[in-house]
Design an enzyme around this catalytic site. Structure first.
Site, PDB file in Angstrom:
ATOM      1  CB  CYS A 269      -0.938   0.011   1.196  1.00 53.36           C
ATOM      2  SG  CYS A 269      -2.235  -1.215   1.069  1.00 53.36           S
ATOM      3  N   GLY A 270       2.115   1.130  -0.373  1.00 56.88           N
ATOM      4  CA  GLY A 270       2.921   2.336  -0.546  1.00 56.88           C
ATOM      5  C   GLY A 270       3.856   2.666   0.611  1.00 56.88           C
TER       6      GLY A 270
END
Ligand code: SPV
Ligand code: MN
Length: 620
Positions: A269-270
């Protein structure tokens, strides 16, 4: 037989020097259980480390690549991610952990794992090595011993963790160390684990020992990574500190000011890409210990390397990682596409997808399908690379600071296509812990086995690693910040918001602007727009930041689309979260109060302003 008779005189001297009888008996016991044909003990010396590196290649666990220092490893086709179903906390009879934590009766679990591990290293060499979680000689340090028969696992640990022999020496007989016992089990001719159906990861809190068998994927095997988290969360809960699934980074503000933040994001998710944003400073991309030192919350990276997701890395968006992955230096690639000329390719790599190569499915060609008829991508979506942070040009000077760094802000982010705005600050520590951290949800990804794209509850992105009841963990978080002199500010970010047509509302690089806004808010420079869910940025501030940071014109319409309060979606979220916590025990009463308050505020706003509220409308 005593340890002295089981290992070489040279190796026995290494153990004897540590003057730790518990350590001696541990090694002795597992030589007896695992029955390796030989034992190698590393004392962290350069020559011992080199032996591990060389053996990984000699045995074929890693293949040498064209570029100096690069190697590639493959895990079995069915062993490409963390195995949540077979990872269990061994819990004594009657102990409550709650339905979201996978447990197994301790006696039964130990019986099963000892039977799986009995003689599992026959014909293999057993490696014993020492590492330290957190910086050495510091309040954060936890010494660890790893037993494994995988030179790939040992090699990863060399890149990812601080060597620990000296730390054992320093702590002597009082060392309270974590123990990891791993075996890849029987191997197929391609050197991947054969008996995947007997893959087990069992965590025993009582002995602070984790067992892992018949698997090679890093998240299941690298003891100090996700396996140690379960032990540390348990220990931290007793001792009053936190072990978080968090990046640690320094954001540069005006006139060179550096403000440190930590950030929790579920896998894929980054988190890594945030910690690696150009122009900022990385301390860690995955796991942090948070401790109060003289009343101040400080964080240290538990690791010193990165086991990062490689998918999507290209020279334009991730230039620092690209440079490391395409230049000489020590890099282990896992589950990428190997080409005949000794180079590698992954999904999202610059250039055309090659016609053929070798990957986690064996010989690979474009259009190859698996047995279920699904197309096999050139690299696995969870393919990874391991590097040491020391070689990165953006590494912060405080990476090894024994006191860690002061935490100015804490960021929580999930994969959320329809509810939360791109960035928002919580009202205060308790509100943030409850509505941002404890309420974190994410649409599932390829980092664990199972279906992708399903919204799942993942408090603090730490659910997979909890070894205490969720309710107690949330309470620990609340108390931890409340007792600090100046609790960090808490922020929620969402890089994945989409419009009604399913298109992303932001570009990847926009996250740099959110970070700069966060940095300014922490330092009290900007005011913000109050919403029922927190504070959002003012248009004029973002407009300026987009211009200065990215040279981009940021329109009012973009701001409006991104920061419109989606009232019903937010109410549904609160209801979902309330429902989840109402099923759990030990949940602090504040959690229900704060969430109910948030819901009331949202309903009130809806009555006055409707289902979608523009950020230009002030809500009092
Ligand atoms: C994650 O999935 O959160 C990772 C990789 O950081 S793993 O080692 O598999 O946990
Ligand atoms: Mn992680």
């Amino acid at each position: 037989m005593s340890l002295k008779n089981l290992v070489s005189a040279r190796d026995f001297a290494k153990i004897e020097k540590l003057k730790n009888s518990e350590l001696e008996s541990f090694i002795e016991k597992f030589i007896g259980v695992l029955k390796p044909s030989s034992v190698f003990i590393s004392d962290s010396s350069a020559s011992d480390i080199d032996y591990i590196r060389k053996k990984a290649v000699e045995l074929g666990e890693e293949k040498k690549l064209k570029i100096e220092g690069h190697t590639a490893h493959f895990d079995n086709y069915s062993d490409q991610a963390r195995d949540k179903a077979n990872t269990k906390i061994l819990s004594p009879k009657g102990a409550y952990l709650g339905a979201s934590i996978n447990t197994k009766d301790r006696d039964e679990g130990l019986k099963e794992i000892y039977s799986i591990m009995d003689g599992i290293m026959k014909g293999k060499e057993m490696i014993v090595s020492f590492y330290c979680l957190g910086p050495v000689n510091s309040p954060f340090s936890i010494p660890c011993v790893q037993i494994t028969d995988s030179f790939y696992v040992a090699h990863n640990e060399i890149l990812l963790y601080r060597q620990g022999y000296e730390e054992f020496l320093r702590q002597g007989s009082s060392a309270k160390f974590f123990k990891f016992v791993h075996s890849a089990g029987e191997l197929l001719p391609d050197m991947t684990s054969k008996n995947i159906e007997h893959r087990r990861i069992y965590i025993d809190m009582e002995e602070e020992t984790v067992y892992s068998a018949n698997t090679q994927y890093g998240g299941n095997t690298i003891g100090l990574k996700k396996l140690a988290m379960r032990l540390a969360i348990h220990r931290a809960s007793r001792e009053g500190w936190l072990n978080e699934h968090m990046l640690v980074m320094g954001i540069t503000g005006d006139s060179g000011r550096v403000t440190y933040v930590t950030g929790a994001f579920p896998s894929l998710c980054g988190k890594t890409s945030t910690s690696m944003i150009e122009g900022e400073k990385i301390i860690g991309d995955d796991i942090a210990y948070l401790r109060k030192i003289n009343g101040e919350i400080r964080a240290a990276n538990v690791e010193k390397g990165m086991f990062g997701i490689i998918q999507g890395i290209n020279s334009k968006d991730d230039s620092i990682q690209w440079d490391v992955l395409t230049n000489p230096g020590e890099v282990i690639f896992s589950n990428v596409l190997l080409l005949r000329d000794g180079s590698v390719f992954w999904i999202g790599h610059n250039g055309e997808i090659p016609q053929e190569g070798f990957n986690h499915s064996g010989r690979w060609f474009r259009g190859k399908k698996d047995s279920a008829g699904r197309e096999i991508p050139p690299s696995h979506p969870n393919a990874r690379f391991t590097v040491s942070l020391d070689g990165l040009k953006n590494v912060d000077d405080n990476l090894h600071n024994p006191e860690g760094v002061p935490v100015g802000g804490v960021i929580y982010g999930g994969r959320d296509s329809d509810t939360s705005v791109p960035v928002e600050e919580a009202f205060d520590w308790v509100h943030g812990i409850i509505t941002k951290g404890a309420s974190l949800e994410s649409e599932t990804t390829a980092a664990t086995l199972g279906k992708e794209g399903v919204r799942s509850f993942n408090p603090m992105s730490n659910l997979d690693f909890l070894s205490i009841p969720v309710g107690r963990y949330i309470r620990n978080n609340i108390l931890f910040g409340q007792a600090a002199d100046k609790p960090p500010k808490i922020f929620g970010v969402n890089y994945f918001l989409k419009d009604k047509n399913g298109s992303f509302l932001n570009e990847r690089r926009d996250k740099k602007v959110w970070l700069k806004w966060i940095e300014k808010r922490i330092n009290g420079e900007l005011d913000a727009v109050p919403r029922p869910t927190g504070f959002i940025p003012r248009y004029k501030d973002l407009k300026k930041l987009f211009e200065v940071v990215l040279g981009k014109v940021y329109g009012e319409d973009e701001y409006e689309k991104q920061f419109t309060l989606r009232v019903n979606e937010n109410i549904s979220k609160v209801e979902r979260i309330l429902e989840i916590y109402s099923q759990l025990r030990e949940v602090p009463a504040e959690l229900f109060e704060v969430l109910k308050q948030q819901k009331d505020n949202l309903i009130r706003a809806k009555l006055s302003f409707g289902d979608y509220i523009s950020p230009f409308i002030e809500i009092s």
